[in-house]
Scaffold this motif. Structure first.
Motif, short mmCIF file in Angstrom:
data_model
loop_
_atom_site.label_atom_id
_atom_site.label_comp_id
_atom_site.label_asym_id
_atom_site.label_seq_id
_atom_site.Cartn_x
_atom_site.Cartn_y
_atom_site.Cartn_z
N GLY A 105 0.81 -1.22 0.00
CA GLY A 105 0.00 0.00 0.00
C GLY A 105 0.84 1.26 0.00
O GLY A 105 0.50 2.25 -0.68
N MET A 106 1.94 1.26 0.75
CA MET A 106 2.79 2.45 0.80
C MET A 106 3.42 2.74 -0.56
O MET A 106 3.58 3.90 -0.94
CB MET A 106 3.86 2.28 1.88
N ASP A 107 3.81 1.69 -1.28
CA ASP A 107 4.38 1.89 -2.61
C ASP A 107 3.32 2.30 -3.64
O ASP A 107 3.60 3.06 -4.56
CB ASP A 107 5.09 0.62 -3.09
N ARG A 108 2.10 1.80 -3.48
CA ARG A 108 1.06 2.04 -4.46
C ARG A 108 0.27 3.33 -4.21
O ARG A 108 -0.02 4.09 -5.13
CB ARG A 108 0.10 0.84 -4.51
N PHE A 109 -0.10 3.56 -2.96
CA PHE A 109 -0.99 4.68 -2.63
C PHE A 109 -0.29 5.83 -1.91
O PHE A 109 -0.91 6.89 -1.70
CB PHE A 109 -2.17 4.19 -1.79
N GLY A 110 0.94 5.62 -1.51
CA GLY A 110 1.66 6.65 -0.78
C GLY A 110 1.90 6.22 0.65
O GLY A 110 1.00 5.61 1.27
N PRO A 111 3.06 6.50 1.20
CA PRO A 111 3.39 5.99 2.54
C PRO A 111 2.56 6.59 3.67
O PRO A 111 2.17 5.88 4.60
CB PRO A 111 4.88 6.34 2.69
#
Length: 450
Positions: free
Chosen positions: A315-321
């Motif tokens: 999720g951090m890589d895809r949507f932002g940390p």
């Protein structure tokens, strides 16, 4: 064989598919965290047996739990600057050897104070190894997968912790509580000796140290044969502050405000995690369940955390940390409130504890990924490790508060309702980190290292 006249290491890592050498680094660092997780939570799982064996109160174990966490804090704070100065590899290997030997020594303790001393010493090694393993794997990961790599490595911690729960349920009854500490000592010693041959140094760290150019060229060509030779200029586009200590840089402008937000967030996160890790098995026993049920419910928190670690990294890589971390913390607060109002049923409790473990353990990992993304190479180990060390004081506070509230007669429900407060403060720290990072990014001057 073709050679590049100029090689940007960051671009070299980011543009290439992840290869066998990088997977090897990931697996080796994952194993470090498995060993750490097993040993760190061991005291929580053997605490009920110690109470029965030594005929002491539950509260009498608070110094043992707190001493181990204090050692973790000091070890983390010391290990980061050492790794930024001498390299990640030898700090990790030395730390594994040290905590393995100290864990073995703990198994022969005959009273609370002897065990307290050995658990402090064990914590020193554990504290130095964990954040540096995360730093090392982040420096071999491409930018688009860096958070995922760090959080996958931290799956090792929850796997080791869960393994400690399941192994405790099997071994303590037949071989005594000492057997858990013996296993937690022998295995890391063996792995540390193997890592002398297997574990490489950080490619980004080597880029900043021209005197180790030979090792850097060997790793570059191991990843992509024929890429570089003695004529290749290898650079990394990051800020560099020659003549400054890494500790001083972490608390200097423009890094100070984001650093403070990271410290507060992890402090609150670890307060929650370690109150539960240290006292949940005893809390379950006090609620009327068996020792086996207590170990299994505690293990479910770690199983949930393992799956959560993978999810939060993706999720951090895809949507932002920042948005991903804040979402996990919000869900953790919701699970804490649900446990506080739910009827005390072992099956329902296992589900809810799995849920809070999924969210709060993964959020703990998310802070480490956030730090690895934020700090440049010359201070990454220090920034990540000092944050971890400061956070460990939250763990100490959590373990101590857990003993105090149990001694004061707080109910199972009251404790979980209370946990929504530090989780909420961690969410506020995420917001502060976003704003502080935006200001620091505007102020930072990017330089190219040669």
């Amino acid at each position: 064989m073709s050679q590049a006249a100029r090689l940007d290491i960051q671009d070299f890592i980011d543009r290439r598919p992840v290869g066998g050498f990088q997977w090897r680094v990931l697996i080796l660092c994952l194993i470090v965290l498995v060993l750490d997780g097993f040993d760190i939570v061991a005291m929580g799982f053997i605490a009920p047996a110690l109470v029965n064996d030594w005929h002491i109160s539950r509260e009498a174990l608070a110094p043992v739990l707190s001493a181990g966490l204090f050692g973790l804090a000091i070890g983390a704070i010391a290990g980061g600057p050492l790794a930024d100065r001498f390299g990640r590899r030898w700090v990790i290997i030395g730390a594994m050897l040290f905590f393995g030997v100290m864990s073995l020594a703990s198994a022969w303790s005959t009273d609370v104070w002897t065990l307290t001393i050995f658990r402090f010493l064990t914590g020193l090694g554990l504290g130095a190894s964990q954040p540096n393993a995360a730093t090392l794997v982040s420096e071999y990961a491409p930018k688009g997968r860096r958070s995922l790599f760090v959080t996958v490595v931290y799956c090792g911690f929850t796997l080791g912790a869960a393994g400690g729960g399941f192994l405790s349920a099997q071994l303590i009854g037949s071989h005594g509580w000492q057997s858990i500490l013996v296993v937690g000592g022998i295995v890391p010693i063996l792995f540390a000796l193997a890592y002398i041959l297997l574990l490489p140094e950080s490619i980004r760290f080597l880029t900043l140290h021209p005197e180790r150019r030979g090792a850097l060229l060997a790793i570059v060509n191991r990843i992509a044969p024929g890429t570089a030779d003695d004529r290749t200029m290898i650079v990394i586009p990051e800020p560099v502050h020659r003549g400054h200590s890494s500790v001083g840089l972490v608390i200097s402008r423009p890094y100070l405000l984001p650093t403070l937000a990271l410290w507060v967030g992890l402090f609150m996160n670890l307060l929650t995690v370690y109150l539960l890790s240290s006292w949940l098995p005893i809390m379950i026993r006090d609620a009327g369940f068996s020792m086996t049920d207590a170990a299994l419910v505690g293990a479910m928190m770690q199983v949930g955390g393992t799956l959560g670690n993978i999810t939060i990294g993706w999720g951090m890589d895809r949507f932002g940390p920042h948005v991903t971390l804040a979402g996990m913390l919000a869900a953790a607060a919701a699970f804490a409130l649900l446990i506080g109002v739910a009827p005390v049923d072992v099956d329902l409790l296992m589900v809810l504890v799995f849920g809070i473990g999924f969210c709060i353990n993964s959020s703990n990992t998310g802070w480490t990924a956030l730090a690895a993304l934020f700090y440049p190479t010359e201070m990454r180990a220090t920034g990540t490790s000092v944050m971890t060390g400061i956070g460990r004081f939250g763990a100490i506070f959590g373990a101590t508060v857990g003993g105090l509230v149990l001694g004061a007669g707080w109910s199972f429900s009251q404790i979980f309702m209370f946990l929504s407060v530090p989780i909420g403060l961690a969410m506020l720290a995420v917001i502060a980190k976003v704003r502080a990072s935006e200001r620091s990014a505007a102020a930072a001057t990017v330089k190219t290292v040669q």
